[in-house]
Write an enzyme that holds these catalytic residues in place. Structure first.
Site, mmCIF file in Angstrom:
data_model
loop_
_atom_site.group_PDB
_atom_site.id
_atom_site.type_symbol
_atom_site.label_atom_id
_atom_site.label_comp_id
_atom_site.label_asym_id
_atom_site.label_seq_id
_atom_site.Cartn_x
_atom_site.Cartn_y
_atom_site.Cartn_z
ATOM 1 N N ARG A 158 -0.960 -9.684 13.012
ATOM 2 C CA ARG A 158 -1.567 -8.601 12.207
ATOM 3 C C ARG A 158 -2.359 -9.180 11.037
ATOM 4 O O ARG A 158 -3.411 -8.667 10.678
ATOM 5 C CB ARG A 158 -0.483 -7.649 11.715
ATOM 6 C CG ARG A 158 0.043 -6.757 12.836
ATOM 7 C CD ARG A 158 1.386 -6.159 12.497
ATOM 8 N NE ARG A 158 1.328 -5.233 11.390
ATOM 9 C CZ ARG A 158 2.364 -4.947 10.611
ATOM 10 N NH1 ARG A 158 3.525 -5.524 10.802
ATOM 11 N NH2 ARG A 158 2.235 -4.077 9.644
ATOM 12 N N ARG A 177 -9.945 0.464 8.642
ATOM 13 C CA ARG A 177 -9.526 -0.914 8.864
ATOM 14 C C ARG A 177 -10.612 -1.742 9.534
ATOM 15 O O ARG A 177 -10.429 -2.932 9.751
ATOM 16 C CB ARG A 177 -8.304 -0.921 9.777
ATOM 17 C CG ARG A 177 -6.989 -1.210 9.061
ATOM 18 C CD ARG A 177 -5.917 -1.128 10.119
ATOM 19 N NE ARG A 177 -4.693 -1.760 9.764
ATOM 20 C CZ ARG A 177 -3.649 -1.138 9.225
ATOM 21 N NH1 ARG A 177 -3.737 0.134 8.881
ATOM 22 N NH2 ARG A 177 -2.537 -1.775 9.006
ATOM 23 N N LYS A 194 0.829 -1.214 0.000
ATOM 24 C CA LYS A 194 0.000 0.000 0.000
ATOM 25 C C LYS A 194 0.863 1.264 0.000
ATOM 26 O O LYS A 194 0.608 2.189 -0.764
ATOM 27 C CB LYS A 194 -0.933 0.028 1.229
ATOM 28 C CG LYS A 194 -1.922 -1.128 1.284
ATOM 29 C CD LYS A 194 -2.847 -1.012 2.479
ATOM 30 C CE LYS A 194 -2.156 -1.085 3.828
ATOM 31 N NZ LYS A 194 -1.514 -2.389 4.118
ATOM 32 N N ARG A 252 10.741 -1.945 11.872
ATOM 33 C CA ARG A 252 9.627 -1.694 12.786
ATOM 34 C C ARG A 252 9.480 -2.851 13.778
ATOM 35 O O ARG A 252 9.618 -4.009 13.404
ATOM 36 C CB ARG A 252 8.331 -1.536 11.982
ATOM 37 C CG ARG A 252 8.206 -0.182 11.342
ATOM 38 C CD ARG A 252 7.079 -0.096 10.341
ATOM 39 N NE ARG A 252 5.843 -0.738 10.733
ATOM 40 C CZ ARG A 252 4.750 -0.747 9.959
ATOM 41 N NH1 ARG A 252 4.761 -0.128 8.786
ATOM 42 N NH2 ARG A 252 3.652 -1.356 10.356
ATOM 43 N N ARG A 290 11.729 -5.470 5.542
ATOM 44 C CA ARG A 290 11.310 -4.065 5.338
ATOM 45 C C ARG A 290 12.124 -3.152 6.251
ATOM 46 O O ARG A 290 12.264 -3.399 7.440
ATOM 47 C CB ARG A 290 9.823 -3.909 5.653
ATOM 48 C CG ARG A 290 9.382 -2.443 5.745
ATOM 49 C CD ARG A 290 7.911 -2.245 5.536
ATOM 50 N NE ARG A 290 7.079 -2.705 6.618
ATOM 51 C CZ ARG A 290 5.744 -2.625 6.624
ATOM 52 N NH1 ARG A 290 5.108 -2.099 5.575
ATOM 53 N NH2 ARG A 290 5.049 -3.077 7.639
#
Ligand code: GDP
Ligand code: ADP
Length: 223
Positions: A171, A93, A19, A160, A127
């Site tokens: 998640r 969400r 995204k 993160r 990431r």
């Protein structure tokens, strides 16, 4: 006369579906302002605001921030920038958030990135994020020019806390139970456009072509 009308769009997809990456391309190509709920929350954590301190443990554990708080933050932000078109990333969400958004704005289109969970798990462990700007890198897909440093500012990149494998699993579960119903919500309103694949570079041309068509049809309608 063709008048450019303000476009209000949402981008959806599981955590790690691309995204943020696709939003960057959309805002560059179409001039929409990218509003990322995750970036807003992380900026609050970095600046140690009251909100940031309250929400940190929730986010680190891979749980959602309460609906009322999240909706208030985003709707306040949108009120400030409403004269320009925007693209919402990470919000709504839950169905309750989608209803709060609907009460305030009419959404023109919802882009849904449909990427398999297995692909996502591999991506998120590599990431790297520049927290201040929200820019993301990936050790294989788009590595920074200098390892560990942001291309634009030269500042350090971080991994993160919520990209740890066990948190990613939590998640993704949360996405299935809380966010997938939002896809159904938008599908029933006729605004959902789904793009499936495992590589952003293959998905992007389809998203771009779709938005070109969407922008020109919306501009013609107000002509
Ligand atoms: N290997 C690979 N990594 C990608 C691809 N697209 C995005 N990424 C990386 O995957 C991670 C998640 O992407 P991001 O845009 O942050 O997803 P978001 O969580 O949905 O906003 C980042 O590290 C991206 O650089 C892709 O096609 N292949
Ligand atoms: N709309 C939202 N409602 C509740 N919590 C949110 C929302 N957006 C972000 N968060 C919190 O911030 C975390 C990171 O969000 P985000 O950066 O959008 O993740 P990703 O891009 O990996 O999907 C979420 O796991 C959640 O804890």
């Amino acid at each position: 006369m063709v008048v450019q009308r303000v476009i209000r769009a949402v981008i959806m997809g599981p955590p790690g579906s691309g995204k943020g990456t696709v939003s960057g391309r959309i805002s560059k190509t179409f001039g929409l302002k990218h509003v990322s709920s995750g970036d807003i929350l992380r900026a609050n954590i970095k600046e140690q605001t009251e909100l940031g301190l309250l929400m940190k443990s929730c986010i680190d554990q891979g749980q959602l921030v309460p609906d009322a708080i999240m909706s208030r933050i985003i709707l306040n932000d949108l009120r400030r920038i409403d004269h320009s078109g925007w693209l919402l990333d990470g919000f709504p969400r839950t169905v309750s958030q989608a209803e709060a958004l609907d009460n305030a704005y009419m959404i023109d289109t919802v882009i849904n990135l449909n990427v398999p969970f297995l692909t996502i798990k591999e991506r998120l462990t590599s990431r790297w994020t520049h927290i201040a700007s929200g820019r993301v890198y990936n050790t294989d897909f788009n590595p920074p020019k200098v390892t560990g440093l942001d291309d634009v500012t030269g500042e350090p990149l971080v991994q993160r806390d919520d990209d740890k494998p066990e948190t990613v699993t939590r998640r993704l579960k949360g996405y299935e139970t809380q966010t997938e119903p939002v896809l159904e919500y938008y599908r029933s309103k006729g605004v959902l456009e789904t793009f499936s694949g495992t590589e952003t570079n293959k998905i992007w041309p389809h998203v771009e072509a779709f938005l070109h068509r969407k922008f020109s049809s919306l501009s013609q309608r107000v002509a």
